[in-house]
Design a protein around this motif. Structure first.
Motif, PDB file in Angstrom:
ATOM      1  N   ALA A 149       8.824   8.474  -7.663  1.00 50.95           N
ATOM      2  CA  ALA A 149       8.902   8.502  -6.204  1.00 50.95           C
ATOM      3  C   ALA A 149       7.719   7.475  -5.612  1.00 50.95           C
ATOM      4  O   ALA A 149       6.910   7.200  -6.171  1.00 50.95           O
ATOM      5  N   ALA A 150       8.391   6.835  -4.688  1.00 49.56           N
ATOM      6  CA  ALA A 150       7.339   5.908  -3.804  1.00 49.56           C
ATOM      7  C   ALA A 150       7.606   5.994  -2.276  1.00 49.56           C
ATOM      8  O   ALA A 150       8.735   6.371  -1.902  1.00 49.56           O
ATOM      9  N   ASP A 151       6.504   5.713  -1.643  1.00 49.53           N
ATOM     10  CA  ASP A 151       6.571   5.725  -0.219  1.00 49.53           C
ATOM     11  C   ASP A 151       5.468   4.986   0.307  1.00 49.53           C
ATOM     12  O   ASP A 151       4.178   5.342  -0.038  1.00 49.53           O
ATOM     13  N   PRO A 152       5.732   4.171   1.390  1.00 46.80           N
ATOM     14  CA  PRO A 152       4.879   3.134   2.081  1.00 46.80           C
ATOM     15  C   PRO A 152       3.802   3.979   3.302  1.00 46.80           C
ATOM     16  O   PRO A 152       3.131   3.120   3.579  1.00 46.80           O
ATOM     17  N   ALA A 153       4.367   4.931   3.550  1.00 43.12           N
ATOM     18  CA  ALA A 153       3.766   5.458   4.800  1.00 43.12           C
ATOM     19  C   ALA A 153       3.080   7.032   4.731  1.00 43.12           C
ATOM     20  O   ALA A 153       3.026   7.476   6.024  1.00 43.12           O
ATOM     21  N   LEU A 154       2.459   7.078   3.585  1.00 43.12           N
ATOM     22  CA  LEU A 154       1.930   8.523   3.486  1.00 43.12           C
ATOM     23  C   LEU A 154       0.688   8.214   3.731  1.00 43.12           C
ATOM     24  O   LEU A 154      -0.333   9.286   3.706  1.00 43.12           O
ATOM     25  N   THR A 171      -1.723   2.890  -4.479  1.00 38.59           N
ATOM     26  CA  THR A 171      -1.830   1.784  -4.877  1.00 38.59           C
ATOM     27  C   THR A 171      -3.017   1.003  -4.131  1.00 38.59           C
ATOM     28  O   THR A 171      -3.622   0.127  -4.692  1.00 38.59           O
ATOM     29  N   LYS A 172      -3.378   1.279  -2.930  1.00 40.01           N
ATOM     30  CA  LYS A 172      -4.459   0.653  -2.131  1.00 40.01           C
ATOM     31  C   LYS A 172      -5.992   0.947  -2.948  1.00 40.01           C
ATOM     32  O   LYS A 172      -6.648   0.035  -2.687  1.00 40.01           O
ATOM     33  N   GLU A 208       0.688  -1.060   0.111  1.00 35.94           N
ATOM     34  CA  GLU A 208      -0.177   0.032   0.107  1.00 35.94           C
ATOM     35  C   GLU A 208       0.907   1.073  -0.005  1.00 35.94           C
ATOM     36  O   GLU A 208       1.301   1.542   0.908  1.00 35.94           O
ATOM     37  N   SER A 209       1.048   1.761  -1.114  1.00 38.53           N
ATOM     38  CA  SER A 209       2.059   2.898  -1.279  1.00 38.53           C
ATOM     39  C   SER A 209       1.268   4.054  -2.219  1.00 38.53           C
ATOM     40  O   SER A 209       0.426   3.871  -3.020  1.00 38.53           O
ATOM     41  N   CYS A 210       1.910   4.976  -1.958  1.00 36.79           N
ATOM     42  CA  CYS A 210       1.917   6.366  -2.646  1.00 36.79           C
ATOM     43  C   CYS A 210       3.131   6.122  -3.766  1.00 36.79           C
ATOM     44  O   CYS A 210       4.139   5.816  -3.460  1.00 36.79           O
ATOM     45  N   MET A 211       2.598   6.432  -5.198  1.00 38.53           N
ATOM     46  CA  MET A 211       3.735   6.411  -6.154  1.00 38.53           C
ATOM     47  C   MET A 211       3.453   7.750  -7.031  1.00 38.53           C
ATOM     48  O   MET A 211       2.102   8.326  -6.872  1.00 38.53           O
ATOM     49  N   ALA A 212       4.540   8.451  -7.155  1.00 44.28           N
ATOM     50  CA  ALA A 212       4.275   9.762  -7.844  1.00 44.28           C
ATOM     51  C   ALA A 212       5.375  10.070  -9.165  1.00 44.28           C
ATOM     52  O   ALA A 212       6.405   9.484  -9.041  1.00 44.28           O
TER      53      ALA A 212
END
Length: 125
Positions: free
Chosen positions: A97-102, A53-54, A31-35
């Motif tokens: 960019a990607a981050d799993p904690a946003l 992604t979620k 479950e990530s934000c990707m941008a």
């Protein structure tokens, strides 16, 4: 080690089309934000589009809305940015960019933990 690798940049005439790809490789957070971001010479980095992604939720900058789409292929581990009707002002270095904690707060900031090195897009008039 997580590495994001962009590809697909190039030189195109105004009105053209490009598809940028971001291979996410070992990035496996479900479950990530990707941008996608971009930075033109002498300008600040700006957010272009994001994808959660979620839920599949997407956001786009006003400057590209209506002529860009983002998509994520979990099997190919690739995040895409398709840009249509390209304009000279789209010329920039594009980063993914990607981050799993946003927690779904994916757009309008650059607080991402993982970044690629960028791919150059040049649009000629």
């Amino acid at each position: 080690q997580v590495r994001l690798v962009e590809s697909g940049g190039g030189s195109v005439p105004a009105g053209g089309y490009l598809m940028l790809s971001c291979f996410t490789g070992e990035y496996t957070y479900p479950e990530s934000c990707m941008a996608w971001f971009r930075q033109a010479p002498g300008k600040q980095r700006e957010a272009v589009a994001s994808f959660y992604t979620k839920t599949g939720h997407t956001d786009y900058a006003d400057s590209v809305k209506g002529r860009s789409t983002v998509a994520h292929d979990n099997v190919k581990k690739t995040f895409y940015l398709r840009m249509y009707n390209l304009k000279p002002e789209d010329t920039a270095l594009y980063y993914c960019a990607a981050d799993p904690a946003l927690a779904g707060n994916c757009f309008g900031h650059s607080r991402y933990s993982f970044w690629g090195h960028g791919t150059q897009v040049t649009v000629s008039s």
